[in-house]
Design a protein around this motif. Structure first.
Motif, PDB file in Angstrom:
ATOM      1  N   ALA A  86       0.816  -1.207   0.000  1.00  0.00           N
ATOM      2  CA  ALA A  86       0.000   0.000   0.000  1.00  0.00           C
ATOM      3  C   ALA A  86       0.853   1.262   0.000  1.00  0.00           C
ATOM      4  CB  ALA A  86      -0.920  -0.005   1.227  1.00  0.00           C
ATOM      5  N   ILE A 141       3.729   0.635  -3.675  1.00  0.00           N
ATOM      6  CA  ILE A 141       3.362   0.044  -4.957  1.00  0.00           C
ATOM      7  C   ILE A 141       3.151   1.096  -6.046  1.00  0.00           C
ATOM      8  CG2 ILE A 141       0.830   0.039  -4.881  1.00  0.00           C
ATOM      9  CD1 ILE A 141       0.998  -2.958  -5.603  1.00  0.00           C
ATOM     10  N   ARG A 142       2.966   2.354  -5.645  1.00  0.00           N
ATOM     11  CA  ARG A 142       2.780   3.411  -6.642  1.00  0.00           C
ATOM     12  C   ARG A 142       4.109   3.855  -7.255  1.00  0.00           C
ATOM     13  NH1 ARG A 142      -1.701   7.389  -3.687  1.00  0.00           N
ATOM     14  NH2 ARG A 142      -3.322   5.787  -3.455  1.00  0.00           N
ATOM     15  N   LEU A 143       5.203   3.469  -6.643  1.00  0.00           N
ATOM     16  CA  LEU A 143       6.503   3.796  -7.214  1.00  0.00           C
ATOM     17  C   LEU A 143       6.781   2.896  -8.410  1.00  0.00           C
ATOM     18  CD1 LEU A 143       8.557   4.139  -3.904  1.00  0.00           C
ATOM     19  CD2 LEU A 143       7.519   5.973  -5.248  1.00  0.00           C
ATOM     20  N   HIS A 144       7.706   3.280  -9.229  1.00  0.00           N
ATOM     21  CA  HIS A 144       7.984   2.541 -10.442  1.00  0.00           C
ATOM     22  C   HIS A 144       9.472   2.211 -10.538  1.00  0.00           C
ATOM     23  CE1 HIS A 144       3.965   3.225 -12.077  1.00  0.00           C
ATOM     24  NE2 HIS A 144       4.075   4.484 -11.702  1.00  0.00           N
ATOM     25  N   LEU A 201      11.052   1.820  -6.670  1.00  0.00           N
ATOM     26  CA  LEU A 201      10.420   0.849  -5.788  1.00  0.00           C
ATOM     27  C   LEU A 201      11.463  -0.086  -5.182  1.00  0.00           C
ATOM     28  CD1 LEU A 201       7.070  -0.929  -6.602  1.00  0.00           C
ATOM     29  CD2 LEU A 201       8.845  -2.051  -5.282  1.00  0.00           C
ATOM     30  N   GLN A 230      -3.377  -4.020 -18.265  1.00  0.00           N
ATOM     31  CA  GLN A 230      -4.465  -3.121 -17.874  1.00  0.00           C
ATOM     32  C   GLN A 230      -5.504  -2.995 -18.978  1.00  0.00           C
ATOM     33  OE1 GLN A 230      -2.949   0.511 -16.297  1.00  0.00           O
ATOM     34  NE2 GLN A 230      -4.834   0.991 -15.192  1.00  0.00           N
ATOM     35  N   SER A 277      -5.873  -5.592 -13.220  1.00  0.00           N
ATOM     36  CA  SER A 277      -5.354  -4.501 -12.403  1.00  0.00           C
ATOM     37  C   SER A 277      -3.945  -4.838 -11.928  1.00  0.00           C
ATOM     38  CB  SER A 277      -6.260  -4.265 -11.194  1.00  0.00           C
ATOM     39  OG  SER A 277      -5.677  -3.315 -10.316  1.00  0.00           O
ATOM     40  N   ARG A 330      -1.894  -3.248  -9.984  1.00  0.00           N
ATOM     41  CA  ARG A 330      -1.682  -2.996  -8.560  1.00  0.00           C
ATOM     42  C   ARG A 330      -2.288  -4.092  -7.697  1.00  0.00           C
ATOM     43  NH1 ARG A 330      -2.514   3.589  -7.769  1.00  0.00           N
ATOM     44  NH2 ARG A 330      -0.741   4.217  -9.087  1.00  0.00           N
ATOM     45  N   ARG A 331      -3.453  -4.587  -8.099  1.00  0.00           N
ATOM     46  CA  ARG A 331      -4.078  -5.648  -7.330  1.00  0.00           C
ATOM     47  C   ARG A 331      -3.242  -6.924  -7.394  1.00  0.00           C
ATOM     48  NH1 ARG A 331     -10.248  -6.603  -8.635  1.00  0.00           N
ATOM     49  NH2 ARG A 331     -10.195  -4.439  -7.930  1.00  0.00           N
ATOM     50  N   GLN A 350      -0.006  -7.091  -7.968  1.00  0.00           N
ATOM     51  CA  GLN A 350       1.221  -6.855  -7.208  1.00  0.00           C
ATOM     52  C   GLN A 350       0.967  -6.845  -5.708  1.00  0.00           C
ATOM     53  OE1 GLN A 350       2.517  -3.242  -9.079  1.00  0.00           O
ATOM     54  NE2 GLN A 350       3.411  -4.280 -10.842  1.00  0.00           N
TER      55      GLN A 350
END
Length: 300
Positions: free
Chosen positions: A78, A81-84, A88, A162, A167, A169-170, A172
């Motif tokens: 949470a 996970i938004r990092l790339h 990350l 996507q 998804s 993110r889901r 991952q």
């Protein structure tokens, strides 16, 4: 090398294989993460504290380590996970560094710089093989499920996944939870096997060694992590007797050679399928008699 030393080396290989599987779980979804080392540290020190203060049984401690690791995996996902890309990966390496600082600065819980003793009830072949078998079973079942197909797609190209309704993110997030569960179990097993844990037990060296084991064995199939961990643990022991202090140099050179000529690792399912298909193509037409069977004429 003596028989006792070989047994100890193989036990280390099993623990490293469990850590390698925890790194593979996120790498499977396209995320390079060393966070399992942090998950293992938290679970191991929690196991040591509860076993000493409350007399918690080893089996309950192992289950607690799995649950705690999975929870930490979800929280970590949470947050990061938004990092790339490498951002990350650097965030997870920072977690390992922060973990060492926390270990040193909470001596009542961790023993501080001196470390703490851990019960050795779980450091047995039954526990090690059992944990590896369960982890391998879980990953093999997931690989044949919809999650496995989605994870492969996200790893290859998250944007394409996507557009197909997956998804990233889901997927991952689930990868981090699985990674946390395996990492928590590996940390408890590591502590119980060593019967001592300190600030350097779960540090960057362990993360890089297990990551190298995943690359060596093959990052495209879960069994590659086990093969790579065993090979990467046993190989230096073979070389140390003959080469002494130069064993790490030779190990590094061999790792580079494997990366160059076997970029998908020692376990490459795709290469095996291609070889099998090629062997079938090269089989003579009359082999087995299947193509020479005379069909009876059908009366009109």
């Amino acid at each position: 090398m003596s028989t006792t030393a070989w047994i100890t080396t193989l036990q280390f290989a099993c623990v490293n294989a469990l850590f390698a599987l925890s790194i593979y779980a996120t790498l499977w979804t396209g995320v390079l993460s060393l966070a399992p080392i942090f998950f293992g540290a938290v679970s191991a020190f929690t196991f040591g504290y509860l076993a000493g203060a409350m007399g918690l049984s080893p089996v309950l401690s192992l289950l607690l380590g799995v649950v705690l690791g999975a929870g930490l995996g979800a929280v970590t996902a949470a947050l990061v996970i938004r990092l790339h890309s490498h951002y990350l990966a650097m965030a997870t390496i920072a977690m390992v560094l922060i973990g060492r600082v926390l270990i040193v600065n909470f001596p009542k819980f961790t023993g501080g710089a001196a470390g703490t003793l851990i019960p050795g009830d779980l450091g047995t072949w039954t526990s090690l093989i059992g944990c590896l078998a369960v982890a391998g079973f879980v990953l093999s079942r997931l690989a044949k499920s919809r999650f496995g197909l989605a994870a492969d797609t996200v790893r290859e190209d998250a944007a394409v996944a996507q557009t197909l309704g997956v998804s990233p993110r889901r997927i991952q997030l689930v990868g981090f939870i699985i990674s946390g569960a395996f990492g928590g179990a590996a940390g408890v097993m590591q502590g119980s096997f060593l019967q001592y844990i300190g600030p350097d037990t779960f540090y960057t060296h362990l993360g890089f060694v297990t990551l190298a084991a995943v690359v060596l064995g093959g990052a495209f199939h879960w069994s590659g992590s086990i093969v790579g961990a065993i090979a990467f643990t046993i190989l230096p022991e073979f070389l140390r007797d003959a080469l002494g202090d130069y064993d790490r140099v030779v190990t590094g050179v061999l790792l580079v050679v494997i990366i160059i000529y076997l970029p998908r690792g020692l376990v490459d399912v795709r290469r095996l399928r291609l070889l099998r298909a090629r062997s079938r193509r090269d089989t003579p037409a009359g082999a087995g008699g299947s193509r020479d069977t005379v069909q009876p004429e059908v009366a009109s």
